[in-house]
Design a protein around this motif. Structure first.
Motif, mmCIF file in Angstrom:
data_model
loop_
_atom_site.group_PDB
_atom_site.id
_atom_site.type_symbol
_atom_site.label_atom_id
_atom_site.label_comp_id
_atom_site.label_asym_id
_atom_site.label_seq_id
_atom_site.Cartn_x
_atom_site.Cartn_y
_atom_site.Cartn_z
ATOM 1 N N ARG A 331 71.779 128.465 15.092
ATOM 2 C CA ARG A 331 72.626 127.703 14.165
ATOM 3 C C ARG A 331 74.090 128.095 14.296
ATOM 4 O O ARG A 331 74.988 127.238 14.157
ATOM 5 N N LYS A 332 74.378 129.341 14.548
ATOM 6 C CA LYS A 332 75.773 129.774 14.677
ATOM 7 C C LYS A 332 76.440 129.103 15.873
ATOM 8 O O LYS A 332 77.626 128.753 15.817
ATOM 9 N N VAL A 333 75.696 128.918 16.941
ATOM 10 C CA VAL A 333 76.237 128.194 18.097
ATOM 11 C C VAL A 333 76.553 126.762 17.707
ATOM 12 O O VAL A 333 77.622 126.228 18.036
ATOM 13 N N ARG A 334 75.647 126.131 16.993
ATOM 14 C CA ARG A 334 75.867 124.741 16.587
ATOM 15 C C ARG A 334 77.065 124.625 15.645
ATOM 16 O O ARG A 334 77.857 123.676 15.730
ATOM 17 N N GLN A 335 77.199 125.587 14.735
ATOM 18 C CA GLN A 335 78.358 125.577 13.843
ATOM 19 C C GLN A 335 79.658 125.732 14.630
ATOM 20 O O GLN A 335 80.661 125.070 14.335
ATOM 21 N N ALA A 336 79.638 126.589 15.634
ATOM 22 C CA ALA A 336 80.827 126.813 16.448
ATOM 23 C C ALA A 336 81.233 125.546 17.192
ATOM 24 O O ALA A 336 82.419 125.194 17.259
#
Length: 615
Positions: A331-336
């Motif tokens: 999810r952190k990758v997607r948020q980035a």
């Protein structure tokens, strides 16, 4: 109207006192002349036509439209092949809806309905006048065949959409019995009543599972007159069509012929339209709308354009990440990746300020979540707390805003922090994981006009050390790749209905993620989402539905499956002034099939010397 479009208008059943009668055979059965959501229909049981249709509209002439790409099939109900544009004009469904009133379904091939067995059974009484275009009468066996064929040989999406229907049988020649899995699910009767009616006699000896360029007879208003693969398809109005005088059709389907010409892309189609090669266009490009509708034809009032506000839910448009790919699992990758999209600059520099940001998967509707979960929504989400981002419970969902200058260093710094927390490191201008593999992915596009939107995004990603390759696929290849989920990221449009229900399985559930041809573009496989979709489908009233959809929307947003894009509550339409149209317009957008051909208008266009005038 195709069933795919009908999936966007999913309704519930209302037993309004003004709609009820009683069969003498049963004190339990109640005859219904409409199926609707929570309140009485706007139209009485003896209405004569939709308010936005003119029952005295003249018949004749031709309507010329455009489509992009190509086609290779007249069979729109299977996952193989590319159906011809407008093929839905050939077929009809048991019910249809008004463009003023999305919550109500009125009789079409069916003439009335009964709910019996405490709501566990729907009886559909067919109109005895209904005929297929080859003259064959429509019978209950055709409806049974339609359901069985779609469930066992049709596109996988039908198995999910009709999952709540246990069995369909013929009670007699003109009565169909739908056995429903859950008598307390108020949506299932309407799902059943949206079934397309297909000809059992024609399909006998043919393989329903394969695309075909043979045209099956339908009971809709048109038949295929002529076609040329990759170039055009033309429909002809059925002479003495059985359904012409039905209230839902009176004053509609007025053109003798409807022709779709195919173009390589929207830019080429736009140029052809403005030179008079076809008659009507929904203008999707803000740049084209702002800059290209000028010249003598516009000045003379021969080429008109209108911006019409509509009340349809706009859903979500954005850059969809395929979470079936390990690259997008975190999810952190997607948020980035979301932080790297500068909507404010894009809207100012490319869209002429014509759009709003999507802050919901149910934009422009009461189903859009806001604030923090409270009351019933909080109670619904509480059992899932440990599996959800904790910010969801304490912070409203927001998106970072820029000043529109194109400088987004704060957003990129935050994105890089998230990527580092996810195990990625920026070295020598390249983002790499612990194994040294660089962060690269493909953005798959269908339209060249979208390149100018994604290239600035590509540039921002490059500043994070991410390489985004932009690929443009022709229509056939693009459709094949989408159906098989063979992509990293795509520009997706997830439109929604006024009453979300069974179709949500196609968008978000784990089972849909594993089934080719569904609308779960993001590949979401999340038990919390699965559970909330069940809550949406099982909602017993409007309040429960709002609560469940707000919760679902909130989870989808915080899980960052999509880089939210843009929407507009305005329809931009342009047309050559060779049509008459009713004084009233539907509240939910233009109904081109309630227009009619004007020989006087066509004569003015010919006299002015513009090409493409009708013959």
């Amino acid at each position: 109207m195709s069933l795919l479009r009908r999936l966007r208008v999913v309704c519930f059943v209302f037993l309004g006192l003004g709609l009820l009668g009683f069969y003498p055979q049963s004190s339990e059965a109640k005859v219904l002349s409409a199926l609707t959501l929570g309140k009485a229909p706007q139209l009485s049981s003896d209405f004569q036509h939709f308010p936005y249709a003119n029952p005295d509209a003249p018949k004749g002439g031709q309507l010329r439209l455009a489509s992009i790409g190509t086609f290779d099939s007249f069979h729109p109900y299977v996952a193989r092949g590319i159906p011809a544009a407008g093929i839905g004009l050939v077929n009809a469904t048991l019910t249809t809806s008004s463009r003023d009133e999305p919550f109500t379904q009125y009789p079409y091939v069916a003439s009335s309905f009964e709910l019996v067995d405490g709501g566990a059974t729907l009886l559909c009484h067919l109109n005895p006048r209904a005929r297929f275009s080859d003259g064959h009468p429509v019978s209950a066996e055709d409806v049974v065949f339609s359901f069985d064929a779609l469930m066992h040989k049709g596109s996988p999406m039908y198995r999910k959409y009709y999952a709540g229907i246990v069995r369909v049988t013929a009670r007699d020649a003109h009565t169909v019995r739908f056995e429903l899995a859950d008598a307390k699910n108020p949506e299932l009767p309407v799902v059943a009543a949206q079934l397309p009616v297909l000809p059992a006699h024609w399909w006998k000896g043919r393989d329903f599972s394969k695309p075909t360029l043979e045209q099956a007879p339908g009971c809709g208003p048109y038949v295929v007159k002529r076609s040329s693969i990759g170039y055009s398809v033309e429909y002809e109005r059925v002479k003495d069509w059985w359904g012409a005088d039905l209230p839902v059709n009176a004053g509609r389907f007025n053109f003798d012929r409807i022709r779709f010409d195919y173009y390589r892309d929207r830019t080429v189609a736009g140029e052809a339209f403005r030179s008079g090669e076809f008659d009507f266009q929904m203008v999707s490009s803000a740049k084209s709308w702002a800059e290209e509708y000028v010249g003598p034809a516009v000045d003379a009032g021969l080429l008109k354009r209108e911006a019409i506000r509509h009340t349809r839910p706009s859903g979500m448009q954005g850059f969809v990440m395929n979470t079936r790919r390990p690259l997008f699992a975190d999810r952190k990758v997607r948020q980035a990746l979301g932080l790297a999209f500068d909507f404010e600059w894009t809207n100012r520099a490319l869209f002429y300020g014509q759009y709003a940001r999507c802050l919901s998967f149910f934009s422009n509707s009461e189903f859009a979540s806001s604030g923090v979960p409270q009351g019933k929504e909080l109670s619904l989400l509480e059992p899932y707390r440990s599996a959800l981002p904790q910010e969801l419970f304490v912070s409203p969902f927001t998106l970072s805003k820029s000043d529109g200058s194109g400088r987004i260093r704060p957003q990129l710094r935050k994105a890089l922090t998230l990527l580092r927390e996810a195990g990625w490191t920026l070295r020598d201008g390249v983002l790499r994981n612990a194994q040294g593999k660089s962060f690269e992915f493909e953005m798959l596009l269908r339209s060249p006009s979208m390149e100018r939107v994604v290239l600035p995004y590509q540039k921002n990603l490059k500043r994070l050390g991410i390489t985004m390759h932009v690929s443009l696929a022709d229509s056939s290849r693009y459709i094949r790749r989408i159906r098989s989920y063979d992509y990293d990221m795509v520009v997706g449009v997830m439109r929604q209905s006024d009453s979300p229900g069974s179709e949500q399985r196609l968008f978000w559930t784990s089972s849909a993620a594993k089934t080719p041809g569904t609308r779960n573009l993001a590949g979401i496989q999340n038990p919390v989402v699965d559970g909330l979709v069940d809550k949406v489908i099982g909602a017993q009233n409007r309040d429960e539905l709002l609560t469940a959809v707000h919760a679902l929307d909130r989870v989808l947003l915080w899980e960052a499956y999509v880089v939210p894009g843009w929407y507009s509550p305005i329809d931009r339409i342009a047309y050559w002034d060779r049509f008459g149209m009713p004084k009233l317009r539907p509240s939910r957008g233009t109904d081109i099939f309630s227009w009619w051909f004007s020989p006087e208008g066509d004569a003015r266009i010919q006299a002015a010397g513009f090409s493409g005038a009708q013959q």
